[in-house]
Design a protein around this motif. Structure first.
Motif, PDB file in Angstrom:
ATOM      1  N   TRP A 152      44.523  51.122  93.004  1.00 23.18           N
ATOM      2  CA  TRP A 152      44.184  50.924  91.591  1.00 23.18           C
ATOM      3  C   TRP A 152      45.429  51.066  90.731  1.00 23.18           C
ATOM      4  O   TRP A 152      45.686  50.258  89.854  1.00 23.18           O
ATOM      5  CB  TRP A 152      43.110  51.933  91.147  1.00 23.18           C
ATOM      6  N   ARG A 171      40.907  54.831  82.506  1.00 29.56           N
ATOM      7  CA  ARG A 171      40.308  53.531  82.805  1.00 29.56           C
ATOM      8  C   ARG A 171      40.053  52.715  81.543  1.00 29.56           C
ATOM      9  O   ARG A 171      39.290  51.748  81.570  1.00 29.56           O
ATOM     10  CB  ARG A 171      38.984  53.706  83.586  1.00 29.56           C
ATOM     11  N   THR A 197      31.947  38.812  72.346  1.00 28.80           N
ATOM     12  CA  THR A 197      32.288  39.474  71.081  1.00 28.80           C
ATOM     13  C   THR A 197      32.441  38.432  69.967  1.00 28.80           C
ATOM     14  O   THR A 197      31.948  38.634  68.855  1.00 28.80           O
ATOM     15  CB  THR A 197      33.588  40.295  71.240  1.00 28.80           C
ATOM     16  N   ALA A 210      42.262  41.216  73.545  1.00 29.66           N
ATOM     17  CA  ALA A 210      40.897  40.919  73.068  1.00 29.66           C
ATOM     18  C   ALA A 210      40.845  40.900  71.538  1.00 29.66           C
ATOM     19  O   ALA A 210      40.329  39.961  70.931  1.00 29.66           O
ATOM     20  CB  ALA A 210      39.929  41.955  73.622  1.00 29.66           C
ATOM     21  N   ARG A 227      46.907  48.197  88.379  1.00 28.21           N
ATOM     22  CA  ARG A 227      46.929  48.442  86.932  1.00 28.21           C
ATOM     23  C   ARG A 227      48.350  48.269  86.393  1.00 28.21           C
ATOM     24  O   ARG A 227      48.576  47.724  85.327  1.00 28.21           O
ATOM     25  CB  ARG A 227      46.384  49.853  86.698  1.00 28.21           C
ATOM     26  N   HIS A 231      31.743  55.487  85.866  1.00 36.01           N
ATOM     27  CA  HIS A 231      32.813  56.345  86.392  1.00 36.01           C
ATOM     28  C   HIS A 231      32.215  57.196  87.515  1.00 36.01           C
ATOM     29  O   HIS A 231      31.007  57.240  87.699  1.00 36.01           O
ATOM     30  CB  HIS A 231      33.348  57.250  85.285  1.00 36.01           C
ATOM     31  N   LEU A 255      40.696  45.385  90.566  1.00 38.42           N
ATOM     32  CA  LEU A 255      41.140  46.371  89.569  1.00 38.42           C
ATOM     33  C   LEU A 255      40.006  47.150  88.884  1.00 38.42           C
ATOM     34  O   LEU A 255      39.972  48.371  88.897  1.00 38.42           O
ATOM     35  CB  LEU A 255      42.017  45.669  88.529  1.00 38.42           C
ATOM     36  N   PRO A 272      34.613  51.268  71.911  1.00 36.62           N
ATOM     37  CA  PRO A 272      33.981  50.193  72.684  1.00 36.62           C
ATOM     38  C   PRO A 272      34.818  49.711  73.861  1.00 36.62           C
ATOM     39  O   PRO A 272      34.306  48.996  74.722  1.00 36.62           O
ATOM     40  CB  PRO A 272      33.806  49.064  71.656  1.00 36.62           C
ATOM     41  N   PHE A 273      36.104  50.079  73.926  1.00 42.52           N
ATOM     42  CA  PHE A 273      36.946  49.682  75.058  1.00 42.52           C
ATOM     43  C   PHE A 273      37.140  50.843  76.035  1.00 42.52           C
ATOM     44  O   PHE A 273      37.961  50.770  76.939  1.00 42.52           O
ATOM     45  CB  PHE A 273      38.316  49.215  74.560  1.00 42.52           C
ATOM     46  N   ALA A 293      37.283  39.793  83.722  1.00 44.72           N
ATOM     47  CA  ALA A 293      37.145  40.802  82.660  1.00 44.72           C
ATOM     48  C   ALA A 293      37.534  40.248  81.296  1.00 44.72           C
ATOM     49  O   ALA A 293      37.057  40.726  80.268  1.00 44.72           O
ATOM     50  CB  ALA A 293      38.017  42.014  82.992  1.00 44.72           C
ATOM     51  N   CYS A 317      40.128  49.954  78.767  1.00 43.71           N
ATOM     52  CA  CYS A 317      40.364  48.518  78.949  1.00 43.71           C
ATOM     53  C   CYS A 317      41.833  48.190  78.678  1.00 43.71           C
ATOM     54  O   CYS A 317      42.335  48.439  77.582  1.00 43.71           O
ATOM     55  CB  CYS A 317      39.482  47.736  77.982  1.00 43.71           C
ATOM     56  N   PRO A 318      42.530  47.623  79.660  1.00 44.69           N
ATOM     57  CA  PRO A 318      43.936  47.286  79.407  1.00 44.69           C
ATOM     58  C   PRO A 318      44.082  46.037  78.533  1.00 44.69           C
ATOM     59  O   PRO A 318      45.156  45.753  78.033  1.00 44.69           O
ATOM     60  CB  PRO A 318      44.493  47.027  80.814  1.00 44.69           C
ATOM     61  N   LEU A 378      32.231  50.896  82.142  1.00 44.71           N
ATOM     62  CA  LEU A 378      31.932  50.666  83.557  1.00 44.71           C
ATOM     63  C   LEU A 378      31.629  52.041  84.126  1.00 44.71           C
ATOM     64  O   LEU A 378      32.148  53.043  83.622  1.00 44.71           O
ATOM     65  CB  LEU A 378      33.143  50.049  84.257  1.00 44.71           C
ATOM     66  N   THR A 435      33.840  38.830  78.064  1.00 43.27           N
ATOM     67  CA  THR A 435      33.871  39.886  77.043  1.00 43.27           C
ATOM     68  C   THR A 435      34.317  39.327  75.693  1.00 43.27           C
ATOM     69  O   THR A 435      33.679  39.552  74.660  1.00 43.27           O
ATOM     70  CB  THR A 435      34.877  40.973  77.464  1.00 43.27           C
ATOM     71  N   ARG A 451      35.538  55.108  90.373  1.00 41.17           N
ATOM     72  CA  ARG A 451      34.353  54.256  90.201  1.00 41.17           C
ATOM     73  C   ARG A 451      33.441  54.419  91.406  1.00 41.17           C
ATOM     74  O   ARG A 451      33.947  54.462  92.547  1.00 41.17           O
ATOM     75  CB  ARG A 451      34.749  52.781  90.136  1.00 41.17           C
TER      76      ARG A 451
END
Ligand code: HEM
Length: 728
Positions: free
Chosen positions: A178, A666, A532, A674, A182, A595, A169, A660-661, A524, A668-669, A593, A528, A153
């Protein structure tokens, strides 16, 4: 014209100045001009010439800078002096590069530019070389095929200030810290065991959310203990629940016609124009009501729901004011003497849903799991406002980190920017202080559990038992494992259980890092999911015929009363297709995000020097007519094949037409968390309520234009009426 010239010659005879020569010429060139015209405008000449000079200067400067920029790009060389072949792109301005073009809806602007320059495009964010990726193939190349190279990032000053030097993170550079964060997140929050915990608490919290929406819709003051749990059910009818079945409408239907603009009237009815931070104050007027139900703004309620879910799982208990109320109630009804406890009733609450100060004190003192007799928790009032403070801080963060801040990219302007960075650091520190407060309270709670064997009903263990029984305290919170040995002051580095099980112990991982990890997860995971869910509800309202289809699917598969399981919902094609189509249309992180290239690379023949920022414009890909037919049409059906959800259209990062994730390292975990959360909340709301637009508002009035930020949100979200289905 001849006459004019003649009279002019007469007037001016004998003094043929340079000026008159000029006037003659003008008249000769412009036959419609008269001498009087020219004379009357003579005074404007100096101004005109000034403007002309300025214009010439601007044109010359821009042409020169364009040439210089072209030359810089064309002449860009790598460290070995080799000439670089950069992807094409718009010519940058000196100093600011292309930043001025990106001030509003950058994802849309860049999508438009990509139509001209192609799937890989170079832009200059100030002095930062940036590669914009706008096709599925190119996205796959940078996120997957060369995923490790582009997994880092960039850390401009705002992100740096926010993340304490990239130790959070989501913003951490790719590296051991990181990796450790993670891994802790995966093992401690996103594990199947923890997800089961989330599932359980989500069920409970959804009940409270429903109650809260109804309470606010009713004006915030009606007595409604237990009102919704039975709404629309047989039991409710038998119990004579005030709302069911089909109660008499409380008021005659009121329209917003007294206000000229129905949309404005609705916002007023719901408590004022919904400003970016989501004005969710209590209803204050009758405009826009229906059957006595007033429209409710969604953002803060849904945010509280998402926040409560996460704080329960991470810190051990929910924090929203509504949940504080329920916790107080659980203690009061547990058989504990209420002599020390004055139970707040909903009717006492001010309309905004926040309890008055005295009540706050009582609730935070008596009910919060954080507070024990002897009052070690410090500021009680602050305690109860925790959700509000989280809300403010997360929204501020989304705005400061998400907007394109010019001085982030223009080092020469940073001097004027120090105050701003101070502000960002302040927001981050407030967030950290809130997190530490929760950690400290959990520590006190645990100490008490370990040390307190008293059986008096006035001791904390009794309260805790009551809350546990009510499912409002999590006996096994993530923070217990992440900080297994907190110091009383919370300042020294804790011994970390997780750290000792990790191999890459070459990295400093202390309280700050652990705290920043928890902050990152809360930040995060809240806005979000909220955004949504709001977009799903808005799209349902915009397409009533599709809402009817979805309701029919839910009614048939689950019915109005059964609480669906995760598997129930996973298997509903239309529900999932609707959610996916919403994510396609309104991906809340439209360019993921940022990179960063960690080393020199070549993508599709173009050079990408180390340090280049990479923006993957997933929004552009998901709106590209070459990829999606009629991309501007909202059509959940595109995700359904042979009556089933198309299994190659999952947003799990494998399909580069719909991600979209994100994808790759990287990604989205929180993807599963979600999806299950949004699915569950939307289904429950549709099972229990008719979700309706306020009277006077038509589906086509809904404006879903995005508000910029790290997480996008509808700029003008419409408040919504939640009418129990039993009233329909
Ligand atoms: C609908 C809801 C959500 C959407 C659309 C979403 C989307 C995203 C996207 C696009 C990224 C960046 C991926 C990249 O840069 O390649 C991301 C990162 C991240 N998300 Fe989510 N997210 C959502 C919910 C959540 C939830 C519920 C959590 C956790 C509680 C979460 C935690 C994170 C974290 C920690 C990162 C940073 C990952 C890293 O940098 O390694 N997200 N998310």
């Amino acid at each position: 014209m001849g006459a004019d010239v003649g009279s002019f010659a007469e007037d001016m005879s004998g003094k043929l100045t340079a000026e008159s020569v000029w006037m003659r010429r003008m008249i000769a060139w412009c036959p419609w001009l008269s001498v009087d015209d020219l004379r009357s405008h003579l005074a404007l000449l100096p101004l005109g010439s000034l403007i002309l000079t300025a214009l010439v200067c601007v044109l010359t400067a821009s042409s020169l800078s364009w040439l210089v920029a072209k030359w810089v790009i064309a002449g860009a060389k790598d460290r070995r002096g080799r000439k670089l072949r950069l992807a094409p792109g718009p010519a940058p301005w000196p100093i600011v590069g292309n930043l001025l073009q990106l001030q509003r809806h950058p994802h849309r602007v860049l999508a438009k530019m990509a139509e001209q320059y192609g799937e890989l495009m170079t832009i200059h964010m100030g002095t930062a070389l940036t590669l914009v990726v706008s096709s599925p193939a190119a996205a796959k190349e940078v996120l997957l095929t060369q995923g490790t190279t582009f997994a880092s990032r960039p850390l401009p000053p705002t992100a740096n200030a926010w993340s304490h030097g990239g130790r959070s993170l989501g913003l951490a550079p790719y590296g051991p810290l990181w990796r450790k964060q993670r891994k802790i997140a995966s093992v401690q929050l996103f594990s199947p065991r923890r997800m089961a915990q989330v599932d359980a608490v989500r069920r409970k919290l959804t009940n409270f959310l429903e109650e809260e929406l109804l309470r606010k819709g009713q004006g915030g003051a009606q007595k409604q203990e237990g009102s919704l749990r039975n709404v629309g059910t047989k039991e409710a009818a038998e119990e004579g629940n005030g709302l069911s079945p089909a109660p008499t409408p409380l008021l005659t239907e009121t329209t917003s016609s007294s206000l000229p603009n129905p949309v404005a009237a609705v916002h007023v009815a719901a408590g004022g124009i919904c400003h970016p931070a989501g004005n969710e104050r209590g209803p204050s007027g009758a405009a826009g009501t229906m059957h006595g139900l007033q429209p409710v703004h969604l953002r803060e309620n849904l945010f509280h729901f998402a926040l409560d879910t996460l704080t329960y799982v991470i810190f051990g208990s929910p924090v929203s004011p509504a949940m504080q109320h329920h916790m107080a109630k659980a203690i009061a009804t547990s058989g504990c003497s209420t002599s020390t406890m004055r139970m707040p009733t909903r009717a006492q609450e001010p309309e905004d849903g926040l309890e008055d100060d005295a009540t706050r004190r009582i609730m935070s003192k008596e009910a919060s799991l954080h507070t024990m007799e002897g009052g070690k928790s410090g500021d009680d009032v602050k305690d109860d406002q925790m959700a509000k403070r989280f809300y403010d801080v997360v929204l501020s963060m989304m705005q400061v980190v998400g907007m394109v801040q010019i001085p982030d990219f223009v080092p020469s302007l940073r001097f004027f920017y120090r105050g701003y960075l101070q502000y960002v650091r302040g927001v981050s520190n407030t967030f950290r202080a809130l997190t530490l407060e929760l950690i400290e309270k959990r520590r006190i709670f645990q100490q008490n559990v370990a040390g307190n064997s008293g059986s008096s009903c006035t001791t904390l263990d009794h309260h805790q038992a009551a809350l546990r029984e009510a499912g409002l305290i999590n006996p096994d919170a993530m923070v217990d494992t992440v900080f297994n040995n907190l110091s009383p002051s919370g300042t020294s580095t804790p011994k970390n259980l997780v750290a000792s099980t990790m191999k890459d112990d070459d990295v400093v991982y202390g309280e700050t890092e652990a705290c920043l990890l928890l902050m990152a997860l809360v930040a995060a995971g809240t806005d979000t999911t909220t955004s949504t869910t709001v977009f799903v509800l808005m799209e349902l309202l915009r397409h009533p015929e599709k809402m009817a289809l979805l309701k029919a699917e839910l009614d048939e598969a689950i019915g109005m009363h059964k609480v669906p399981s995760e598997t129930d919902l996973e298997n509903l094609p239309y529900l999932n297709a609707f959610l996916y189509e919403t994510l396609r249309m309104h991906s809340v992180s439209p360019m993921l995000l940022p990179h960063q290239a960690m080393k020199d690379a070549v993508v599709f023949g173009y050079d990408v020097p180390a340090g280049t920022t990479v923006l993957v414009n997933v929004w552009a890909i998901m709106h590209d007519p070459k990829v999606w037919s009629e991309p501007w049409e909202f059509r959940p059906e595109r995700f359904i094949r042979d009556g089933l959800l198309a299994d190659d259209m999952h947003p799990d990062g494998k399909n580069f037409e719909f991600f979209p994730f994100g994808s790759g390292r990287r990604i989205c975990p929180g993807i599963r968390l979600a999806l299950t959360t949004v699915r569950f909340v939307v289904s429950r709301l549709l099972q229990r309520f008719d979700v309706m637009l306020p009277p006077g508002i038509k589906p086509e009035d809904l404006d879903l234009t995005e508000q910029d930020g790290l997480v996008i949100f509808p700029e003008n979200p419409m408040p919504v009426i939640f009418r129990p289905r039993s009233m329909g």
